[in-house]
Write an enzyme that holds these catalytic residues in place. Structure first.
Site, PDB file in Angstrom:
ATOM      1  N   ASP A   1       0.851  -1.211   0.043  1.00  7.56           N
ATOM      2  CA  ASP A   1       0.206   0.040  -0.014  1.00  7.56           C
ATOM      3  C   ASP A   1       0.876   1.163  -0.076  1.00  7.56           C
ATOM      4  OD1 ASP A   1      -2.968   0.731   0.610  1.00  7.56           O
ATOM      5  OD2 ASP A   1      -1.857   2.065   1.812  1.00  7.56           O
TER       6      ASP A   1
ATOM      7  N   TYR B   1      -1.104  11.329   2.169  1.00  7.46           N
ATOM      8  CA  TYR B   1      -1.997  11.245   1.015  1.00  7.46           C
ATOM      9  C   TYR B   1      -2.082  12.596   0.275  1.00  7.46           C
ATOM     10  CZ  TYR B   1      -3.912   6.654   2.176  1.00  7.46           C
ATOM     11  OH  TYR B   1      -4.090   5.185   2.403  1.00  7.46           O
TER      12      TYR B   1
ATOM     13  N   HIS C   1      -7.259  -7.005   1.158  1.00  7.16           N
ATOM     14  CA  HIS C   1      -5.946  -6.160   1.049  1.00  7.16           C
ATOM     15  C   HIS C   1      -4.884  -6.304   1.750  1.00  7.16           C
ATOM     16  CE1 HIS C   1      -4.027  -2.347  -0.218  1.00  7.16           C
ATOM     17  NE2 HIS C   1      -4.368  -2.047   1.268  1.00  7.16           N
TER      18      HIS C   1
END
Length: 292
Positions: free
Chosen positions: A107, A212, A272
């Protein structure tokens, strides 16, 4: 008490001016650095790390801005650029005595790993990325109503203020949403580990948002510059992914191959959080990569 990786020692290692990373180290042999994703810490590697430690020195840091690592302010938008975070990883490995090392990321950690491979090809010998696309491609494939799956990407891309306020208002609901939604096997995230992830995320809202936000700005600029100059990952690369391409209408292997000519791309049937849901599969893929 916060869970730890059994048999690993813990330390804080300075990697940049005013920034130290919290890191777990175990095993012996050629070095492998494992980078966690969102909304997790180095603990996500607890099964894989122990499995690899019989033949490798395994290094599991909390990324800057996450877990027990330092969380510097981000006045100019560069503190959480993946270029900055990748430099942290190289500095960490060198501080531990390793000029060259294999690197795997999940990720967010995979985005840092890719940037490290592009910026520091002489340091990264092998690279693995779990369940992510390179930043530039990630934004390109999100469109229409299917982009709703990535609503958090758009929320945290907004200018400083609103995202931090909204997420801080209900942090456990926000971060817990992803832990619950993305885990196909909830038993893979036991209560103490889930609580550790929520506590760490709750205490790191501004830095997680900054991470982010960088992926919607400076990281895109860095990726685009590399694509324009034809830069690729020189080392052997393994990518493990859910079949997001089929769901969202793109060829994940082709997107990755443009960046990684020496690519092994594998679609896996788990959630995930694959290092926790299918640690044997992940460990096996990493061992195979390290033999290439």
């Amino acid at each position: 008490m916060t869970p730890t990786i059994p048999g690993f020692s813990y330390d804080r290692v300075p990697v940049a001016d005013g920034v130290a990373l919290h890191v777990a180290v175990g095993g012996s042999g050629s070095p492998v650095v494992l980078l966690h994703g969102f909304p997790q810490t180095h603990l996500m590697w607890r099964h894989v790390a122990v499995g690899l430690a019989d033949r490798h020195t395994v290094i599991c840091p909390d990324l800057r801005g996450y877990g027990a690592s330092d969380k510097p302010a981000d006045p100019d938008g560069t503190a959480y650029a993946k270029r900055t975070m990748a430099a942290d990883v190289v500095a960490l490995a060198r501080a531990l005595g390793h000029e060259r090392f294999a690197l795997a990321g999940h990720d967010r950690g995979a985005l840092v790993a890719v940037r490290a491979g592009l910026d520091h090809p002489d340091a990264v010998t092998h690279l693995a990325a779990l369940d992510v696309l390179p930043t530039l491609d990630m934004w390109d494939v999100l469109h229409g109503t299917t982009a709703a799956v990535g609503f958090h990407l758009y929320l945290m891309a907004q200018p400083p203020g609103l995202p931090e306020t909204l997420i801080s208002g209900a942090p456990d609901a926000f971060f817990g949403h992803f832990l619950d939604l993305w885990a196909r096997d909830p038993q893979a995230l036991p209560a103490d580990v889930r609580a550790a992830y929520l506590t760490a995320s709750r205490e790191a809202v501004p830095s997680i948002v900054a991470d982010y936000r960088a992926s919607a700005g400076i990281d895109v600029a860095h990726d685009r510059a590399d694509r324009d100059r034809g830069a690729t990952l020189r080392m052997p690369v393994t990518v493990l992914q859910q079949d997001w391409g089929a769901a969202l209408g793109y060829d994940a292997a082709a997107l990755w191959r443009a960046w990684a000519p020496d690519l092994r791309h594998v679609t896996v049937d788990c959630g995930h959080f694959m290092a926790e849901e299918a640690p044997g599969r992940v460990s096996g893929a990493l061992r195979e990569l390290l033999r290439r």
